[in-house]
Design an enzyme around this catalytic site. Structure first.
Site, PDB file in Angstrom:
ATOM      1  CG  HIS A 129      -8.819   3.722   4.503  1.00  0.00           C
ATOM      2  ND1 HIS A 129      -8.718   2.360   4.699  1.00  0.00           N
ATOM      3  CD2 HIS A 129      -7.959   4.276   5.391  1.00  0.00           C
ATOM      4  CE1 HIS A 129      -7.832   2.125   5.675  1.00  0.00           C
ATOM      5  NE2 HIS A 129      -7.364   3.272   6.097  1.00  0.00           N
ATOM      6  CD  GLU A 189      -5.147   6.729   5.671  1.00  0.00           C
ATOM      7  OE1 GLU A 189      -4.735   6.590   4.506  1.00  0.00           O
ATOM      8  OE2 GLU A 189      -5.145   5.796   6.508  1.00  0.00           O
ATOM      9  CG  HIS A 204      -0.728   5.949   3.601  1.00  0.00           C
ATOM     10  ND1 HIS A 204      -0.029   4.813   3.268  1.00  0.00           N
ATOM     11  CD2 HIS A 204      -1.728   5.551   4.443  1.00  0.00           C
ATOM     12  CE1 HIS A 204      -0.585   3.770   3.864  1.00  0.00           C
ATOM     13  NE2 HIS A 204      -1.605   4.193   4.590  1.00  0.00           N
TER      14      HIS A 204
END
Length: 221
Positions: free
Chosen positions: A71, A113, A117
């Site tokens: 993930h 992502e 992040h």
């Protein structure tokens, strides 16, 4: 003092030769590179596909979908996490995104992502993705969870113990199983910026508390 610089050195060394976190509240606009540790999140793909139904990413849930997929690799504070940090660098190129598809299920997830992040890691896209691949490669998936051709009924504790058995130095305080409606959704493993396993009390406190859980099969997506 936070230790992201060590992670930057490791990622650059690797690079030169060649699903939202949900733990605690995000701090949007954090300072890139200012964090305490990483969480490697491994999603059980069939749970995502079943729970999202028609809203699921078809790339992830098409024929040949996988069991555990990466993930993301998430910078974390001891409490909370940075999110959507402002950077002055470029976004990932198509080639950089495609380089992640061996371990991540779709280009859309890879880009998400990075935005959410990766921008907080203090790394450029190539170095962040290299570090994410290294983190993913560090974790061995237990044999029982390498395929998803049948339902697996188990417990969160048994899932943790299976990972610990095949990953030396991993301890119960360093891993947390997440569940959604009795289905295993993710396994989260905490790492230092240099990718050594480390305890993470906040992640552990938010682990699945169900006594029994199921890892659904691909056939039931």
């Amino acid at each position: 003092m936070r230790l992201a610089s060590a992670g930057r050195r490791l990622a650059l060394a690797i690079a030169l030769p060649a699903l939202s976190v949900g733990t605690v509240d995000a701090r949007a606009g954090g300072r890139p590179g200012d964090f305490d540790f990483y969480v490697l999140s491994l999603s059980w793909s069939p749970t995502y596909c079943r729970s999202r139904g028609e809203r699921a990413d078809p790339t992830q849930c098409s024929t040949g979908a996988r069991a555990f997929v990466m993930h993301g690799l998430w910078p974390q504070y001891a409490r909370g996490f940075p999110s959507d940090c402002r950077t002055t660098g470029r976004n990932p190129t198509r080639a950089q995104v495609d380089s992640m598809l061996e371990i991540m299920p779709s280009p859309g997830l890879v880009r998400h992502e990075w935005r959410t992040h990766g921008t907080c890691s203090g790394l450029d896209p190539a170095s962040y993705f290299a570090l994410a691949r290294a983190a993913n490669a560090k974790v061995t998936i237990p044999p029982a969870f390498q395929t998803a051709d049948r339902d697996l009924d188990t417990s969160p504790g048994d899932v943790e113990r299976a990972f610990i058995a095949v990953n030396p130095r991993l301890q119960p305080s360093m891993i947390a199983v997440q569940c959604d409606g009795g289905l295993v959704s993710e396994v989260r493993i905490c790492m230092t910026p240099d990718l050594a396993f480390r305890p993470c009390a906040e992640i552990d406190r938010r682990a699945c508390r169900s006594s029994r859980v199921t890892l659904p099969s691909i056939d039931q997506q």
